[in-house]
Design a protein around this motif. Structure first.
Motif, PDB file in Angstrom:
ATOM      1  N   SER A  30       2.687  41.797  59.519  1.00 57.23           N
ATOM      2  CA  SER A  30       1.311  41.665  59.978  1.00 57.23           C
ATOM      3  C   SER A  30       0.821  42.899  60.728  1.00 57.23           C
ATOM      4  O   SER A  30      -0.380  43.116  60.834  1.00 57.23           O
ATOM      5  CB  SER A  30       1.171  40.439  60.884  1.00 57.23           C
ATOM      6  N   ILE A  31       1.753  43.715  61.265  1.00 54.24           N
ATOM      7  CA  ILE A  31       1.310  44.924  61.958  1.00 54.24           C
ATOM      8  C   ILE A  31       1.676  46.174  61.179  1.00 54.24           C
ATOM      9  O   ILE A  31       1.732  47.265  61.715  1.00 54.24           O
ATOM     10  CB  ILE A  31       1.893  45.004  63.388  1.00 54.24           C
ATOM     11  N   THR A  91       3.249  61.657  67.829  1.00 51.66           N
ATOM     12  CA  THR A  91       4.394  60.791  67.511  1.00 51.66           C
ATOM     13  C   THR A  91       4.045  59.749  66.460  1.00 51.66           C
ATOM     14  O   THR A  91       4.916  59.023  65.991  1.00 51.66           O
ATOM     15  CB  THR A  91       4.887  60.073  68.777  1.00 51.66           C
ATOM     16  N   GLU A  92       2.766  59.678  66.114  1.00 48.47           N
ATOM     17  CA  GLU A  92       2.287  58.691  65.147  1.00 48.47           C
ATOM     18  C   GLU A  92       2.734  57.281  65.532  1.00 48.47           C
ATOM     19  O   GLU A  92       3.366  56.558  64.760  1.00 48.47           O
ATOM     20  CB  GLU A  92       2.731  59.043  63.730  1.00 48.47           C
ATOM     21  N   THR A  93       2.395  56.928  66.751  1.00 44.47           N
ATOM     22  CA  THR A  93       2.710  55.589  67.236  1.00 44.47           C
ATOM     23  C   THR A  93       1.424  54.886  67.680  1.00 44.47           C
ATOM     24  O   THR A  93       0.485  55.520  68.160  1.00 44.47           O
ATOM     25  CB  THR A  93       3.686  55.619  68.428  1.00 44.47           C
ATOM     26  N   ALA A 116       3.764  50.075  66.503  1.00 48.35           N
ATOM     27  CA  ALA A 116       3.997  50.553  65.143  1.00 48.35           C
ATOM     28  C   ALA A 116       4.420  52.019  65.195  1.00 48.35           C
ATOM     29  O   ALA A 116       3.700  52.857  65.736  1.00 48.35           O
ATOM     30  CB  ALA A 116       2.732  50.404  64.306  1.00 48.35           C
ATOM     31  N   TYR A 117       5.623  52.312  64.657  1.00 48.09           N
ATOM     32  CA  TYR A 117       6.117  53.686  64.548  1.00 48.09           C
ATOM     33  C   TYR A 117       5.882  54.131  63.103  1.00 48.09           C
ATOM     34  O   TYR A 117       6.672  53.814  62.215  1.00 48.09           O
ATOM     35  CB  TYR A 117       7.605  53.748  64.897  1.00 48.09           C
ATOM     36  N   ARG A 121       8.468  54.224  59.890  1.00 47.89           N
ATOM     37  CA  ARG A 121       8.212  53.016  59.090  1.00 47.89           C
ATOM     38  C   ARG A 121       8.824  51.784  59.761  1.00 47.89           C
ATOM     39  O   ARG A 121       9.578  51.020  59.186  1.00 47.89           O
ATOM     40  CB  ARG A 121       8.773  53.175  57.666  1.00 47.89           C
ATOM     41  N   LYS A 122       8.471  51.635  61.046  1.00 47.62           N
ATOM     42  CA  LYS A 122       9.032  50.529  61.817  1.00 47.62           C
ATOM     43  C   LYS A 122       7.932  49.873  62.635  1.00 47.62           C
ATOM     44  O   LYS A 122       7.068  50.557  63.190  1.00 47.62           O
ATOM     45  CB  LYS A 122      10.138  51.040  62.746  1.00 47.62           C
ATOM     46  N   SER A 123       7.944  48.556  62.711  1.00 50.23           N
ATOM     47  CA  SER A 123       6.980  47.834  63.543  1.00 50.23           C
ATOM     48  C   SER A 123       7.706  46.808  64.394  1.00 50.23           C
ATOM     49  O   SER A 123       8.734  46.257  64.000  1.00 50.23           O
ATOM     50  CB  SER A 123       5.913  47.152  62.684  1.00 50.23           C
ATOM     51  N   ILE A 124       7.153  46.569  65.583  1.00 54.88           N
ATOM     52  CA  ILE A 124       7.794  45.682  66.559  1.00 54.88           C
ATOM     53  C   ILE A 124       6.748  44.816  67.242  1.00 54.88           C
ATOM     54  O   ILE A 124       5.661  45.282  67.573  1.00 54.88           O
ATOM     55  CB  ILE A 124       8.554  46.499  67.633  1.00 54.88           C
ATOM     56  N   VAL A 125       7.090  43.552  67.437  1.00 58.50           N
ATOM     57  CA  VAL A 125       6.365  42.684  68.374  1.00 58.50           C
ATOM     58  C   VAL A 125       7.351  42.399  69.492  1.00 58.50           C
ATOM     59  O   VAL A 125       8.427  41.844  69.259  1.00 58.50           O
ATOM     60  CB  VAL A 125       5.898  41.385  67.712  1.00 58.50           C
TER      61      VAL A 125
END
Length: 266
Positions: A30-31, A91-93, A116-117, A121-125
């Motif tokens: 979703s993110i 940092t494209e975050t 979102a990194y 290619r990583k996303s975190i809640v």
């Protein structure tokens, strides 16, 4: 004697593990969208971003965008809201926090913040994650006990943190995981779902309980294959309590009704 409830409980255990896996993947998607999904879409798409106050600092690669107050991001059928969002170009975050929430047609997700990194290619809640799934309907012709049918029942998932790696297609839930579906519950401390292999691995005091009070527990590692038609569970030091159906023992046994007493004529 074969326990039909035992067989049903095994199916349910696989089902609730599958619900957890697909819920984890849904919340993190979703993110952010995986690479192949992005490639399949048009090169240019628009998202609307609103907020009470905007601030832009720095030049070129050092630019930082900060939006505060009633932040609303709408992209396709997804809406993200928060009190504050910051995009750092170098940092494209992207970090969104404060009343963080994501809503789409099938999920309602809240947490302390979303990150979102983009390069990695990583996303975190992260923090107090709570997700309510609202899956679309499924083929009613399928058995109500099937894994694929049960995946479409609403569920609530809570944990401390969710992470998804796009390239590797690995979703991880950490800390105080609890999945509730109807009167069924499963808890664990860590869950890792490999999307490519459709393999879920749980660790840390795994316990599943169904609506009949039947339980499955393991202090070790629990692995579950969620491939349709090839579902299985492996567990270290597993233990289960299963309700035994005794109907088979009495089936076909009919009591002979007592003969009516003959009244004596005088």
């Amino acid at each position: 004697m074969k326990s039909r409830n035992g067989s049903r409980f095994l199916k349910w255990t696989i089902t609730i593990l599958a619900v957890m896996a697909f819920a984890v993947i849904a919340v993190t998607l979703s993110i952010g969208a995986p690479d192949e999904v992005q490639q399949a879409k048009p090169k240019k798409e628009s998202a609307t971003i609103n907020g009470d106050h905007w601030k832009v600092q720095g030049d070129d690669d050092a630019r930082v965008y900060t939006i505060t107050g009633n932040v609303v991001v709408k992209y396709q059928d997804m809406t993200m809201t928060s009190d504050r969002a910051v995009y750092t170009k170098k940092t494209e975050t992207v970090v969104a926090e404060g009343n963080f929430r994501i809503v789409d047609p099938e999920n309602d997700i809240t947490g302390t913040k979303g990150i979102a990194y983009l390069k990695d290619r990583k996303s975190i809640v992260d923090g107090n994650v709570r997700m309510i799934t609202k899956p679309k309907g499924t083929d009613k012709a399928k058995s109500e006990e099937s894994v694929q049918t049960q995946l479409h029942n609403p569920s609530t998932i809570t944990c401390d943190k969710l992470e998804y790696l796009y390239k590797k297609k690995i979703a991880t839930a950490d800390g105080n995981i609890k999945v509730t579906q109807k009167n069924r519950v499963i808890v664990a401390q860590k869950a890792v779902y490999d999307v490519k292999q459709e393999l879920l691995t749980l660790n840390g005091g795994v316990k599943a309980t169904d609506e009949k009070g039947q339980t499955f527990t393991s202090p070790g590692t629990v692995k579950a294959s969620l491939k349709e038609g090839s579902e299985w569970i492996e567990a270290d030091n597993g233990s289960a309590t299963v309700e035994v159906n005794l109907d088979d023992e009495t089936a076909g046994t009919e009591k002979t009704p007592p003969k009516p007493q003959e009244s004596s004529s005088r």
